[in-house]
Design an enzyme around this catalytic site. Structure first.
Site, short mmCIF file in Angstrom:
data_model
loop_
_atom_site.label_atom_id
_atom_site.label_comp_id
_atom_site.label_asym_id
_atom_site.label_seq_id
_atom_site.Cartn_x
_atom_site.Cartn_y
_atom_site.Cartn_z
N ARG A 1 -5.21 -2.76 8.59
CA ARG A 1 -5.35 -4.23 8.32
C ARG A 1 -5.63 -5.03 9.71
NH1 ARG A 1 -3.33 -6.67 3.94
NH2 ARG A 1 -2.27 -4.91 3.18
N ARG B 1 1.10 -5.08 -5.21
CA ARG B 1 1.13 -6.17 -4.41
C ARG B 1 1.48 -7.32 -5.35
NH1 ARG B 1 -0.50 -4.15 0.45
NH2 ARG B 1 -2.13 -2.79 0.58
N THR C 1 4.47 2.16 5.83
CA THR C 1 2.75 1.73 5.70
C THR C 1 2.22 2.74 6.80
OG1 THR C 1 1.28 0.17 6.21
CG2 THR C 1 3.55 -0.06 7.25
N ASP D 1 2.51 -1.28 11.78
CA ASP D 1 2.33 -2.65 12.38
C ASP D 1 3.49 -3.38 12.17
OD1 ASP D 1 1.99 -2.52 9.56
OD2 ASP D 1 0.33 -4.26 9.58
N ASP E 1 5.19 -5.29 5.97
CA ASP E 1 6.00 -6.52 6.35
C ASP E 1 5.90 -7.26 5.08
OD1 ASP E 1 3.12 -6.86 6.50
OD2 ASP E 1 3.19 -7.59 8.70
N ASP F 1 -0.09 1.74 8.70
CA ASP F 1 -0.51 0.92 9.55
C ASP F 1 0.14 0.72 11.10
OD1 ASP F 1 -2.51 0.08 7.72
OD2 ASP F 1 -1.44 -1.83 7.26
N GLY G 1 0.83 -1.39 -0.07
CA GLY G 1 0.01 0.05 0.19
C GLY G 1 0.86 0.99 0.03
#
Ligand code: F6P
Length: 323
Positions: free
Chosen positions: A174, A75, A128, A132, A106, A130, A14
């Site tokens: 996500r 992706r 990202t 995360d 990741d 996120d 993303g």
């Protein structure tokens, strides 16, 4: 002796605000250390297709403040195939690429690890919205997304306030709740639902809303991380069980766009430069990470095994201060 002369750079997964600032830093730090930098378009997908061209320091002027990524992103499912990785390696070699800087999340890190195993040295930079990635306290794009979401919550709450409704706002992330938790606090949410914390609709959503109503509150705000489920379902449950008119808003891709904040531009510049410095020092197959607020590096394979956890005290804090 360091044999690397040409560095490839790509963005993958993303898009995130600040990716352009990273590209700029990689190209210009590369120039400083006398490396050629080649842009690889559309992530691993473009690498397989040979969509590669040299980027000069002047080519990246005026992009620092732009959202998205000038290199485009994708992706790539094709890159999961070992034969395609070998093909991508051969294509990189045809272009003279000796090492690749990968900017992404990741999934992109895992692709990079596999690519290093077919022989291409890599450096990963976390990009990202996120936040995360287990190996770093910060991922580029997160601060901009936080601010975008906060502005959106403020706007949606104007309507909830005026109509005396409950607003249920679904945010990205996500499988993680970083955006939800921090924007829940920043936006004054009454209830925050994240994948990292189990919840019971009656005890953790309906009860606090009714308690707020009993204290005289007339509008309510619930933040739902997308990893928990659909905001529309939570919204319907609230209306059904409380009688309070509720509306769901799914913020969607607005969260990924926009000009990066100062913090993202600074982190992107520092991390982009760090990636080239690592190559220059001969430290390969590393990730750039923020640890204890310092830009540092870790082994890629080790980084992929790391996890981090959200401070669940933030949920308690939201409850205490949203009365
Ligand atoms: O990883 C960034 C992210 O925006 C997540 O928050 C979200 O779940 C996902 O990407 C959406 O992916 P796509 O752009 O493929 O729809």
């Amino acid at each position: 002796m360091n044999k690397i002369r040409n560095i490839g750079v790509l963005t993958s997964g993303g898009d995130a605000p600040g990716m352009n600032a990273v590209i700029r830093a990689v190209v210009r730090t590369g120039y400083y250390y006398q490396y050629n930098v080649l842009g690889i378009y559309r992530g691993y997908e473009g690498m397989i297709n040979g969509e590669i061209e040299k980027i000069n320091p002047r080519d990246v002027s005026g992009i620092l403040q732009d959202g998205g990524t000038i290199l485009k992103t994708a992706r790539s499912t094709r890159f999961l195939d070992i034969e395609q990785k070998k093909r991508a390696y051969e294509i990189c070699r045809v272009f003279g690429i000796d090492a690749v800087v990968v900017i992404g999340g990741d999934g992109s890190y895992r692709g990079a690890l596999d690519f290093s195993k077919v022989g291409m040295p890599v450096i990963c930079i976390p990009g990202t919205i996120d936040n995360d990635i287990g190996s770093t306290e910060y991922t580029i794009g997160y601060d901009t997304a936080l601010n975008t979401v906060m502005d959106s919550i403020d706007k949606v709450r104007d309507t909830a306030y005026s109509h005396e409704r409950c607003t249920v706002i679904e945010v990205m992330g996500r499988d993680s709740g970083y955006i939800a938790v921090n924007d829940g606090i920043a936006g004054g949410a009454d209830v925050i639902l994240i994948p990292e914390a189990d919840f019971d609709i009656d005890a953790d959503v309906i009860k606090p809303i009714l308690e707020c109503r009993n204290r005289g509150k007339k509008d309510y705000c619930v933040i739902v991380a997308e990893g928990v489920g659909k905001a529309t379902q939570i919204c319907d449950e609230i209306t059904r069980k409380t009688g309070i008119i509720s509306r769901a808003t799914i913020l969607g891709y607005v969260q990924r766009g926009g000009s990066p904040t100062a913090y993202d531009r600074i982190m992107a510049s520092r991390m982009g430069a760090k990636a080239v410095e690592l190559i220059n020092e001969g430290k390969l197959n590393r990730v750039v990470s923020l640890i204890n607020n310092k830009v540092t590096d870790l082994d890629l394979e080790e980084a992929l095994s790391m996890t981090k956890s959200i401070n669940l005290e933030m949920l308690k804090l939201a409850k205490i201060i949203s009365i």
